[in-house]
Design a protein around this motif. Structure first.
Motif, PDB file in Angstrom:
ATOM      1  N   VAL A  87     -16.876  13.571   9.242  1.00  0.00           N
ATOM      2  CA  VAL A  87     -17.225  13.005   7.932  1.00  0.00           C
ATOM      3  C   VAL A  87     -16.077  13.205   6.950  1.00  0.00           C
ATOM      4  N   ILE A  88     -15.481  14.381   6.938  1.00  0.00           N
ATOM      5  CA  ILE A  88     -14.335  14.635   6.056  1.00  0.00           C
ATOM      6  C   ILE A  88     -13.181  13.695   6.392  1.00  0.00           C
ATOM      7  N   PHE A  89     -12.910  13.498   7.673  1.00  0.00           N
ATOM      8  CA  PHE A  89     -11.833  12.599   8.101  1.00  0.00           C
ATOM      9  C   PHE A  89     -12.087  11.175   7.616  1.00  0.00           C
ATOM     10  N   PHE A  90     -13.304  10.670   7.792  1.00  0.00           N
ATOM     11  CA  PHE A  90     -13.610   9.305   7.371  1.00  0.00           C
ATOM     12  C   PHE A  90     -13.534   9.146   5.854  1.00  0.00           C
ATOM     13  N   VAL A  91     -13.956  10.147   5.117  1.00  0.00           N
ATOM     14  CA  VAL A  91     -13.858  10.072   3.655  1.00  0.00           C
ATOM     15  C   VAL A  91     -12.396  10.028   3.227  1.00  0.00           C
ATOM     16  N   VAL A  92     -11.562  10.855   3.845  1.00  0.00           N
ATOM     17  CA  VAL A  92     -10.135  10.851   3.517  1.00  0.00           C
ATOM     18  C   VAL A  92      -9.511   9.503   3.871  1.00  0.00           C
ATOM     19  N   MET A  93      -9.853   8.936   5.018  1.00  0.00           N
ATOM     20  CA  MET A  93      -9.293   7.643   5.422  1.00  0.00           C
ATOM     21  C   MET A  93      -9.746   6.527   4.481  1.00  0.00           C
ATOM     22  N   LEU A  94     -10.984   6.558   4.055  1.00  0.00           N
ATOM     23  CA  LEU A  94     -11.456   5.568   3.083  1.00  0.00           C
ATOM     24  C   LEU A  94     -10.710   5.699   1.760  1.00  0.00           C
ATOM     25  N   TYR A  95     -10.473   6.913   1.319  1.00  0.00           N
ATOM     26  CA  TYR A  95      -9.730   7.127   0.080  1.00  0.00           C
ATOM     27  C   TYR A  95      -8.294   6.615   0.202  1.00  0.00           C
ATOM     28  N   VAL A  96      -7.639   6.907   1.309  1.00  0.00           N
ATOM     29  CA  VAL A  96      -6.256   6.444   1.511  1.00  0.00           C
ATOM     30  C   VAL A  96      -6.213   4.920   1.551  1.00  0.00           C
TER      31      VAL A  96
END
Length: 53
Positions: free
Chosen positions: A13-22
């Motif tokens: 979940v943390i990885f996907f949130v970071v990728m969405l932000y980027v």
């Protein structure tokens, strides 16, 4: 749910949130190439870009 699955889900979940932000950040800093219109530089290249053959 065992501990390993919970840790994996939290990291995912943390990885996907970071990728969405980027992705959002990159998309706000760039423009779609078709929205620029026909600039002089795109229609006829300037003399400085020509090669001497």
């Amino acid at each position: 749910m065992n501990k390993n699955k919970l840790v994996f889900l939290i990291i995912a979940v943390i990885f996907f949130v970071v990728m969405l932000y980027v992705g959002y950040d990159i998309s706000t800093r760039t423009t779609f190439p078709g929205s620029k219109g026909n600039l002089k530089e795109r229609i006829a290249p300037s003399d400085s870009l020509k090669t001497n053959d």
